[in-house]
Design an enzyme around this catalytic site. Sequence first.
Site, PDB file in Angstrom:
ATOM      1  CG  HIS A   1       1.868   6.210 -28.747  1.00  0.00           C
ATOM      2  ND1 HIS A   1       3.220   6.087 -28.511  1.00  0.00           N
ATOM      3  CD2 HIS A   1       1.719   7.272 -29.567  1.00  0.00           C
ATOM      4  CE1 HIS A   1       3.865   7.049 -29.145  1.00  0.00           C
ATOM      5  NE2 HIS A   1       2.972   7.787 -29.808  1.00  0.00           N
TER       6      HIS A   1
ATOM      7  CE  LYS B   1       5.291  -1.787 -15.948  1.00  0.00           C
ATOM      8  NZ  LYS B   1       5.728  -1.830 -17.323  1.00  0.00           N
ATOM      9  NE  ARG B   2      -0.745   7.095 -14.830  1.00  0.00           N
ATOM     10  CZ  ARG B   2      -1.370   8.179 -15.290  1.00  0.00           C
ATOM     11  NH1 ARG B   2      -0.706   9.097 -15.948  1.00  0.00           N
ATOM     12  NH2 ARG B   2      -2.658   8.352 -15.066  1.00  0.00           N
TER      13      ARG B   2
ATOM     14  CE  LYS C   1       0.709   0.919 -18.182  1.00  0.00           C
ATOM     15  NZ  LYS C   1       1.778   0.884 -19.201  1.00  0.00           N
TER      16      LYS C   1
ATOM     17  CB  THR D   1       9.848   3.476 -22.890  1.00  0.00           C
ATOM     18  OG1 THR D   1       8.825   4.102 -22.111  1.00  0.00           O
ATOM     19  CG2 THR D   1       9.529   3.603 -24.350  1.00  0.00           C
TER      20      THR D   1
ATOM     21  CE  LYS E   1      12.552   5.578 -19.803  1.00  0.00           C
ATOM     22  NZ  LYS E   1      11.251   6.186 -19.450  1.00  0.00           N
TER      23      LYS E   1
HETATM   24  C1  26Q Z   1      -6.649  11.034 -24.691  1.00  0.00           C
HETATM   25  C2  26Q Z   1      -7.840  11.749 -24.747  1.00  0.00           C
HETATM   26  C3  26Q Z   1      -8.342  12.392 -23.619  1.00  0.00           C
HETATM   27  C4  26Q Z   1      -7.610  12.343 -22.436  1.00  0.00           C
HETATM   28  C5  26Q Z   1      -6.419  11.623 -22.394  1.00  0.00           C
HETATM   29  C6  26Q Z   1      -5.943  10.961 -23.508  1.00  0.00           C
HETATM   30  C7  26Q Z   1      -4.683  10.199 -23.432  1.00  0.00           C
HETATM   31  C8  26Q Z   1      -3.561  10.739 -22.826  1.00  0.00           C
HETATM   32  C9  26Q Z   1      -2.378  10.023 -22.736  1.00  0.00           C
HETATM   33  C10 26Q Z   1      -4.577   8.934 -23.980  1.00  0.00           C
HETATM   34  C11 26Q Z   1      -3.384   8.222 -23.892  1.00  0.00           C
HETATM   35  C12 26Q Z   1      -2.278   8.761 -23.281  1.00  0.00           C
HETATM   36  C13 26Q Z   1      -0.998   8.062 -23.160  1.00  0.00           C
HETATM   37  C14 26Q Z   1      -0.719   6.882 -23.671  1.00  0.00           C
HETATM   38  C15 26Q Z   1       0.586   6.229 -23.473  1.00  0.00           C
HETATM   39  O1  26Q Z   1       1.420   6.693 -22.721  1.00  0.00           O
HETATM   40  N1  26Q Z   1       0.819   5.105 -24.146  1.00  0.00           N
HETATM   41  C16 26Q Z   1       2.090   4.417 -24.016  1.00  0.00           C
HETATM   42  O2  26Q Z   1       2.953   4.922 -25.012  1.00  0.00           O
HETATM   43  C17 26Q Z   1       4.272   4.410 -24.854  1.00  0.00           C
HETATM   44  C18 26Q Z   1       5.155   5.085 -25.872  1.00  0.00           C
HETATM   45  O3  26Q Z   1       4.866   4.624 -27.154  1.00  0.00           O
HETATM   46  C19 26Q Z   1       4.272   2.901 -24.998  1.00  0.00           C
HETATM   47  O4  26Q Z   1       5.568   2.442 -24.703  1.00  0.00           O
HETATM   48  C20 26Q Z   1       3.270   2.261 -24.043  1.00  0.00           C
HETATM   49  O5  26Q Z   1       3.176   0.885 -24.310  1.00  0.00           O
HETATM   50  C21 26Q Z   1       1.913   2.913 -24.205  1.00  0.00           C
HETATM   51  O6  26Q Z   1       1.010   2.407 -23.241  1.00  0.00           O
END
Ligand code: 26Q
Length: 833
Positions: A376, A567-568, A573, A675, A679
């Site tokens: 991702h 978004k975050r 972004k 995503t 929406k």
């Molecule tokens: C990993 C290790 C330690 C702590 C946290 C994490 C961690 C947690 C969440 C790393 C990444 C995430 C989340 C990533 C994320 O939300 N990515 C998004 O995924 C969406 C669905 O595929 C995409 O639409 C977005 O582009 C992407 O940024």
Amino acid sequence: MPVQPLVKSKPSSAVAELPSLGLEAEDIQADYKRHFNYTLGRDRSCQSAHYAYTALGLVVRDRLMERWKNTRRAYEESHCKQAYYLSMEFLLGRALGNAMLNLGITDSITEALHSLGLHLEELVEIESDAGLGNGGLGRLAACFLDSCATLQLPVMGYGLRYEYGMFRQHVENGFQVEEPDHWLRNGNVWELERPELVLRVRFGGRTDTTAHDDGRLKVRWVDTHDILAVPYDVPIPGYRNGTINTLRLWKSAATDEFDLEEFNAGDYPEAVAAKNMAEQITLVLYPNDASENGKELRLRQQYFLASASLQDVLRRWIWTRGRDFSDFADKNCFQLNDTHPSIAVAELMRLLMDEQGLEWAEAWDITSRTMAYTNHTLLPEALEKWPVRLFEQWLPRLLEIIYEINARFLGEVDKRWPGDMDRLARMSLIEEGHEPQVRMAYLAIVGSYSVNGVAELHSKLLSEGLFRDFYELWPYKFNNKTNGITPRRWLAWNNPDLSDLISEAIGDRWVTELNRLHELTPLASDARFQQCWDEVRHANKQRLIDFIFQESGVEIPANFMFDVQVKRIHEYKRQLLNTLHVIHLYDRIKRGDIENWTPRAVIIGGKAAPGYLIAKKIIKLINNVARVVNSDPDTEGLLKMVFLPNYRVSAMEVICAGSDLSEQISTAGKEASGTGNMKFMLNGALTIGTLDGANIEILEEVGEEHFFLFGLTAEEVAQTRGHYDPQAIISADEDLSRVMRLLEKGHFNRFEPGLFDDVIGAIKSPHDPWLTAADFRSYVEAQKRAAEAYRDRPRWLRSSILNTACSGRFSTDRTISQYNDEIWRLTPISPGS
Ligand code: 26Q
């Protein structure tokens, strides 16, 4: 907690066939009363809406229960292949409305409540969001489950039952303040504890190798500190098809002997502390949406999820088929939601070898034919790595297995590219150095038969860039699965008026066949249809206005264009680019350049990871700019800016239905998919965006006339590296120079000198990876086109209708069908009546 060993006994008559529960208003009303009075023990004097919500939740849950059991039985009896979606995050949001919608009982419930003097809309609002995720990746998992159930695919979700979900965000003096989200405080009717299915997960200890009589080596993992995994099942209803799938969430708990050890030594407080250690594992969701390296609790969470889930699947396999694993890989598949659960590759090897006695080759054949990995992210710095040291400490047996996987894998690489030492070092699962690390993405790729990205551009960039070496070795593993969203929550539920309008025009089959929205195309230029569309969107806007006022205290007039970025908060972004544009609009107002002005409200919402200081500073800047803009009488009727606090799933349900312009402005090549963009589009907003992630596919569907495109391409972004000169860009652009001057002279931080120096420095740095200054001009021009288009009502309405009409591709039903056709190969199973 009563944890009992599973006793297989004869079914009693208590679990025999029951008559189906009625779905008519009167059945519902009677059941509601029963739950309110008997289950909850409340009476007339208790007017708390919370009990009304809970009673209604129980009414709905009862109706899920029988279908749930039927679904489970149908899967069991068919001996079908099953898939398991392993994810550290499931961002479910609220469940009540979704369950009612999917069961098809919203009308009878509304009627039943009405005669009880209650309002559904008010009760729905009582439910806390299940915020067990950070953002896109977690919400995608939730949309996927909805589509799997709707397509009647035997897919089970596995995740963690965090006691505290995503933090609640407050704004104090413009700064983000985090508050814990104790979402279970008032109980949760949408889960079923299954203490009879408890499992044990090991940590720590050491490995002990002995030789069998036949000379084979037997490895035992001993002196471990074990933790119990208690499953909680959450029902996932399909859309009006009798299927209820399961999301199984694990909660950690202390073992009895863990307590006893300390207790016997007379250390009562230590015994209690040890219990705490165990319970810590699923206490809290990590609030970073990029990997935070080296946090050992996070590694323990990941292993806890992987181990409990795999043990659960193997246990069911052994119950139904015994210890013959020869066709295990033909009947099971694990989809890894990013690398977070990728330790599952090594754990499945361990379980098959150490606990089931398989040889390496057989275990590896099974593992590498059952695992599939979804990536991702494109940001190299976000690829997960864990210090070898942490593995030695917590997972010594897993480390041995990873070393062995690596040795055999590097052997293969060496065979293909003999003597290519650079390549061996590049591809090794272990990054050498001062602190050696395990590269989790490489473990996932080596152990999986499928590796996919989440939008076409993203998948292409993975094979050309980040995973190029692996693509050269195994091109056939790599594929794309463009993300989607579930049209049930993101149109049918959140936007009932637009849904009704659409269904009146083209029938209601779009709910499960979203491509049918194309049938709206001829209506896009129809004046009467446009007027109806306008009225519905206007009402949704009013709902959003009320919501914004309630959450932020800012009032926005309904004639404004609602320009929204939620978004975050992340540098890539580019909420900062959005903010620079607002400052530019403010500057134009101040210099009287307001001919043909489109009144506009710029709304930004999102959470920053608590340790991501620049992101938090951007929130502060947004709030400061908003204060200056909103308190200047010159902006009256022309411009407003709002930071919307505590952005979450239930907020997006209101936001995307009432927005005009969707901001998707990431630096090209950085947003894997997005995503939120889908929406907004589905609900009739127009996009202003870069050629990034799924924006490209949105543009492809709707056409340039109905999309405000701007910015460098991913290729151009890559070429700019090394010769980027933002100072020159600023000097050459009068508007941008003025914006920078306002920032630099402290116009937005009069009493907080120097506060934004780092943000300003980032924009002006030749090393700014996000190229904010580079895209400013074309962004401003695209915003002008959007403003102009908005003033031409028929034109805008036509584009709005066409955006909805062309959004069919972005249903997770399509995404999941592709996962199934190309990766899982499951047969749909209908539970019958
Ligand atoms: C990993 C290790 C330690 C702590 C946290 C994490 C961690 C947690 C969440 C790393 C990444 C995430 C989340 C990533 C994320 O939300 N990515 C998004 O995924 C969406 C669905 O595929 C995409 O639409 C977005 O582009 C992407 O940024």
